[in-house]
Motif scaffolding. Structure first.
Motif, mmCIF file in Angstrom:
data_model
loop_
_atom_site.group_PDB
_atom_site.id
_atom_site.type_symbol
_atom_site.label_atom_id
_atom_site.label_comp_id
_atom_site.label_asym_id
_atom_site.label_seq_id
_atom_site.Cartn_x
_atom_site.Cartn_y
_atom_site.Cartn_z
ATOM 1 N N MET A 70 0.834 -1.196 0.000
ATOM 2 C CA MET A 70 0.000 0.000 0.000
ATOM 3 C C MET A 70 0.878 1.259 0.000
ATOM 4 O O MET A 70 0.498 2.289 -0.568
ATOM 5 N N THR A 71 2.064 1.150 0.607
ATOM 6 C CA THR A 71 2.991 2.277 0.572
ATOM 7 C C THR A 71 3.392 2.575 -0.871
ATOM 8 O O THR A 71 3.432 3.730 -1.308
ATOM 9 N N VAL A 72 3.649 1.482 -1.611
ATOM 10 C CA VAL A 72 4.022 1.647 -3.019
ATOM 11 C C VAL A 72 2.873 2.287 -3.792
ATOM 12 O O VAL A 72 3.073 3.210 -4.586
ATOM 13 N N VAL A 73 1.647 1.787 -3.532
ATOM 14 C CA VAL A 73 0.482 2.367 -4.202
ATOM 15 C C VAL A 73 0.378 3.848 -3.860
ATOM 16 O O VAL A 73 0.133 4.705 -4.708
ATOM 17 N N SER B 296 7.454 13.100 -5.207
ATOM 18 C CA SER B 296 8.208 13.274 -3.966
ATOM 19 C C SER B 296 9.369 14.218 -4.187
ATOM 20 O O SER B 296 9.981 14.240 -5.265
ATOM 21 N N PHE B 297 9.663 14.989 -3.167
ATOM 22 C CA PHE B 297 10.855 15.824 -3.169
ATOM 23 C C PHE B 297 11.638 15.505 -1.923
ATOM 24 O O PHE B 297 11.157 14.778 -1.050
ATOM 25 N N LYS C 106 17.436 1.555 -10.549
ATOM 26 C CA LYS C 106 18.081 2.833 -10.898
ATOM 27 C C LYS C 106 17.162 4.009 -10.573
ATOM 28 O O LYS C 106 17.559 5.002 -9.998
ATOM 29 N N LEU C 107 15.883 3.805 -10.961
ATOM 30 C CA LEU C 107 14.903 4.880 -10.792
ATOM 31 C C LEU C 107 14.613 5.132 -9.316
ATOM 32 O O LEU C 107 14.539 6.278 -8.862
ATOM 33 N N ASP D 13 13.414 8.661 -7.423
ATOM 34 C CA ASP D 13 12.105 9.089 -7.917
ATOM 35 C C ASP D 13 11.052 8.097 -7.455
ATOM 36 O O ASP D 13 10.660 7.203 -8.201
ATOM 37 N N LEU D 14 10.614 8.240 -6.190
ATOM 38 C CA LEU D 14 9.760 7.205 -5.608
ATOM 39 C C LEU D 14 8.445 7.070 -6.338
ATOM 40 O O LEU D 14 7.934 5.966 -6.532
ATOM 41 N N GLY D 15 7.861 8.193 -6.773
ATOM 42 C CA GLY D 15 6.556 8.130 -7.440
ATOM 43 C C GLY D 15 6.636 7.351 -8.741
ATOM 44 O O GLY D 15 5.885 6.403 -8.971
ATOM 45 N N LYS D 16 7.616 7.726 -9.613
ATOM 46 C CA LYS D 16 7.775 7.038 -10.889
ATOM 47 C C LYS D 16 8.083 5.561 -10.669
ATOM 48 O O LYS D 16 7.508 4.678 -11.316
ATOM 49 N N ALA D 17 9.003 5.276 -9.734
ATOM 50 C CA ALA D 17 9.413 3.906 -9.495
ATOM 51 C C ALA D 17 8.237 3.073 -8.995
ATOM 52 O O ALA D 17 8.047 1.916 -9.392
#
Lengths: 356, 303
Positions: free
Chosen positions: B29-32, B39-40, B253-254, B260-264
C-alpha cells in the motif's frame, strides 16, 4: 501368419536367481488360439516377451516359419502385443492411433486408411474413429491396442498379456467373445496370457499350463480336464481342483493308508517316488444313505455353488471334495463313490500311464 | 452434525494477519501511495493522481520511453532463455540414464548450478568471461573473435543469456527427467511393437506425457527470467550503455539511484501486473486442455 517354434529355449534374468524359463522345445501352430495359463510369477509374461522380442532369451532359438528371429528386434518381427494396461497415444484420435503402426512402416496413406476402417469395423470402433483416444473407456482403449496389431496385414502373431485385468466384469465377457469371433474372421496365431482359467478355457483351442518356468501340459480344455498330465494341472484347472490321495499301487489296485482297496481301470508297473491317486470332484460323488459301496469319509461342510453342491470331506486324513448329487439330503455317515474310469495315478506329480 | 462455533478463534488468526500486514500489505500500500504522488527531498509529497501512470504508458515521454525500452529488452531476454533452455532441457533429460550409478551422478552434477547463490553465479561469469583473465573470454579472443562484454552490446547479451542457460537449464532437465521417469514401460514396449522410431516415440509418447511438467517449467522460467536482477547486475551492471538494463535493473536505478519514488512505484505496479497477467493467461490456456481430459476420463470410466 506364422508357425512359431522354440528350440531349446531358456531364459535367466541377469542378477542370478536361476531359470525364469527352464529349457524347452515347443511349437505354436499357425492360426492357433493359445492360452498361456499359470499362477503369477510362473514365467508366462517372460515367455510372451521372448516371442515379441522385448526380451532376448539367454539360450536357444525362436523360429518363425523356420526362420531364426532370435536376434531380431521387436519392430522387425511382425508381432503385435496387447498389454495389461491399455496403451493409447493420448494426443491422437482413434484413427491416428490405429494408423500409427502403418505410418511408422511407411504404408501409403490411402492403403492405411482402408485398413484402419476395415479393422475399426471388425472391432466395433467405426463410430469412434475421430474421437480423441484418451477420452475413451478402458475397454475401448484395449480394443485400440488390439486394433494396432490387427491393422498390419503381415502380422505373424498377436500376443495378449492379461488384457482384461482392468476391464469391468460385465465388459470382460463381451470383449472375450469378440476376440473369439475375431479369431474366426482373422486366422492369425493368438497367444493369450492369463492366470484366470475361465478366460483361458473359453478363449483358447489349446491351453498351455505353466508353473515355475516350465510348461507342464499343452492341450485342449477337455484334455486338461480329463487327463491332467501333472498334479499341478489337475489342481490348478477346475474349481475345486482335482483330489489327490497318497496310496500304494500294486498291479491294477490302489491301497489307501487306511487299508481300503480301490480297483483301477488299468494295471501299473512298480512305481517309484510319491504315488498318488487323482480324481476330479465331478467324478467322485456321495453315495445314497444306507449304501455300503464306496469309501467312508467325514463330512466337514457343504458348499453350494449354485448349479451344484460340493461336499468338503476328510478321507483317510486327506481333504477331499466330492459332488453331492442333486436332491440328495446331506448324509450323516457319508461314503464316496469314485468313477473308476476317471481315476489317474501320479508318481512324483506326473501322470503315469498304465497298461490295458 | 453442526460444528461448534466460537468467535474467539479469530484471535488465533491474528498473528498471521499481523505478519502478512507488515510483510506484504503495508509495503504494497505504501508503493500504491507513492505511485500517485510526486516526492521531493525532505519528505515532501505532492498529489499527482494518475500522472505517473499516464506518463509511464506513453512511449513519447522520457519515463515511458525508458520503460518500454526496458520492457522489450526483458521480454526478448525471457524469450531467448525459454527458446534455448526448454528444448535443451528436454534433450538433456532424454539422454540421461534411466538406471544404474549414472543416475545419481548426473542428478548431482545437474543440481550444482541450482545450489549456487545468484550473486556468486554473477561473479563466476563476470570473471569467466573477462577478456584479459577469464578462461572463456581469453579463449574466445585467443581464437581471433573480438569478444568484450563490457563494451560490445552483443557480447554482453551473449554473456548474460549464456549465464542464464548455464544456471537454469538444469531445472528444466530435472523436471523433464521426473516426467519421463513417470511413463510406464508398457508405452515404450507398445511403441516398439508398433515399429516407432525415436522421433515417433518422442512425438507420440514422451512429449504428450511431458506436457504437465513443461507447463510448470515454462511458467517458472518465464517468471524468473522476466524478474532477473542479480546476475546481470553483477556481470554488466545494465551496460554497456543501457544494453542489458532489464526492467528490474531500471526500476532500481529509478528508485534508489534517482530516488524518484513516485515514478518507481508506478513502474513496479505495472511490472507486477504484467507478470501476473502473463502467468494467468499462460496457466489458464495450458490447463484448460487438461481439465477437458480429466472430464473425458471420468465420462469414459462412467460408461
Amino acid at each position: 501368419m506364422a508357425r512359431i517354434a522354440f528350440d531349446r529355449l531358456a531364459h535367466a534374468y541377469a542378477g542370478g536367481g536361476g531359470y525364469a524359463l527352464k529349457p524347452m522345445d515347443m511349437v505354436w501352430e499357425d492360426a492357433g488360439a493359445y492360452a498361456l495359463l499359470g499362477p503369477s510369477g510362473c514365467g508366462k509374461t517372460t515367455l510372451l516377451n521372448i516371442v515379441s522380442g522385448l526380451i532376448h532369451p539367454s539360450a536357444g532359438r525362436v523360429l518363425f516359419d523356420g526362420i531364426d528371429v532370435t536376434a531380431l528386434p521387436t519392430e522387425r518381427r511382425n508381432v503385435a502385443q496387447v498389454f495389461q494396461f491399455p496403451v493409447v497415444y493420448d494426443t491422437m484420435t482413434v484413427r491416428e492411433n490405429l494408423a500409427f503402426p502403418l505410418r511408422n512402416r511407411g504404408v501409403p496413406a490411402v492403403a492405411a486408411r482402408a485398413r484402419v476402417e476395415h479393422v475399426a469395423g471388425l472391432l466395433g470402433l467405426a463410430r469412434d474413429l475421430d474421437r480423441r483416444a484418451r477420452n475413451l473407456g478402458a475397454d475401448e482403449k484395449q480394443k485400440i491396442s488390439l486394433g494396432r496389431g490387427l491393422v498390419r496385414d503381415d502380422v505373424a502373431a498377436i500376443l495378449f498379456d492379461e488384457p482384461l485385468t482392468v476391464i469391468d466384469p460385465h465388459l470382460k465377457w463381451e470383449l472375450r467373445s469378440r476376440l473369439k469371433e475375431l479369431h474366426r474372421q482373422v486366422p492369425v496365431t493368438m497367444i493369450y496370457v492369463t492366470h484366470d482359467q475361465t478366460e483361458a478355457l473359453t478363449f483358447a483351442d489349446r491351453v498351455v499350463v505353466m508353473s515355475e518356468g516350465e510348461v507342464l501340459q499343452i492341450g485342449t480344455p477337455e484334455a486338461l480336464f480329463d487327463r491332467p498330465s501333472h498334479r499341478f494341472v489337475g489342481h490348478f484347472i477346475g474349481s475345486p481342483g482335482m483330489n489327490f490321495l497318497p496310496c500304494t499301487v500294486i498291479g491294477d489296485a490302489a491301497l489307501l493308508p487306511g487299508g481300503e482297496r480301490i480297483a483301477l481301470p488299468r494295471a501299473y508297473p512298480v512305481l517309484q517316488g510319491r504315488v498318488e491317486l487323482g480324481i476330479r470332484p465331478e467324478f467322485a460323488s456321495l453315495a445314497p444313505a444306507g449304501s455300503q459301496a464306496g469309501l467312508p469319509a467325514r463330512l466337514q461342510r457343504v458348499e453350494d455353488l449354485g448349479r451344484r453342491r460340493i461336499a468338503r470331506l476328510d478321507l483317510a486324513g486327506q481333504p477331499f471334495a466330492a459332488t453331492l448329487p442333486e436332491g440328495m439330503p446331506v448324509p450323516s455317515e457319508p461314503r464316496v463313490a469314485l468313477d473308476p474310469a476317471r481315476l489317474h495315478v501320479y508318481a512324483d506329480g506326473r501322470l503315469t500311464v498304465g497298461e490295458g | 452434525m453442526a460444528k461448534p462455533r466460537d468467535d474467539r478463534a479469530w484471535v488465533l488468526v491474528l498473528p498471521v494477519l499481523l505478519l502478512v500486514a507488515f510483510s506484504a500489505l503495508i509495503p504494497m500500500m505504501t508503493v500504491v501511495n507513492y505511485s500517485v504522488q510526486d516526492s521531493f527531498g525532505n519528505n515532501q509529497f505532492f498529489w499527482n493522481g494518475t500522472g505517473w501512470f499516464r506518463e509511464l504508458l506513453d512511449p513519447a515521454t522520457e519515463l515511458g520511453g525508458r520503460f518500454f525500452d526496458a520492457l522489450w529488452r526483458t521480454l526478448l531476454f525471457s524469450a531467448l532463455c525459454l527458446l534455448i533452455e526448454i528444448p535443451l532441457g528436454i534433450a538433456v533429460a532424454l539422454t540421461l540414464p534411466r538406471r544404474g550409478w549414472g543416475v545419481a551422478v548426473s542428478l548431482v552434477v545437474l543440481a550444482l548450478p541450482l545450489l549456487i547463490p545468484w550473486n556468486v553465479v554473477g561473479t563466476i561469469w563476470q570473471v569467466f568471461a573477462r577478456r584479459d583473465i577469464g578462461l572463456l573470454g581469453a579463449a574466445v579472443n585467443g581464437l581471433g573473435i573480438d569478444y568484450n562484454y563490457a563494451q560490445d552490446p552483443l557480447a554482453a547479451w551473449v554473456t548474460v543469456v549464456a549465464m542464464d542457460v548455464w544456471h537454469w537449464t538444469s531445472l528444466v532437465v530435472l523436471l523433464c527427467y521426473a516426467g519421463l521417469r513417470a511413463i510406464p514401460d508398457a508405452y515404450y514396449q507398445a511403441a516398439k511393437v508398433d515399429g516407432a522410431g525415436a522421433w515417433a516415440v518422442f512425438r507420440a509418447i514422451q512429449l504428450p506425457k511431458l506436457r504437465r511438467v513443461l507447463t510448470i517449467a515454462v511458467l517458472l522460467r518465464f517468471m524468473d527470467s522476466f524478474m532477473i536482477y542479480t546476475e546481470p547486475f553483477v556481470v554488466t551492471g545494465g551496460g554497456p550503455g543501457n544494453a542489458t538494463t532489464f526492467l528490474s535493473i531500471d526500476l532500481v536505478k529509478l528508485a534508489l539511484g534517482q530516488f524518484d519514488l513516485g515514478k518507481a512505484a508506478a513502474m513496479s505496479i505495472v511490472y507486477n501486473l504484467i507478470i501476473l497477467t502473463v502467468c494467468w493467461v499462460f496457466f489458464a490456456t495450458t490447463t484448460r486442455g487438461q481439465s477437458e481430459a480429466v472430464q473425458g476420463t471420468a465420462q469414459g470410466a462412467g460408461r
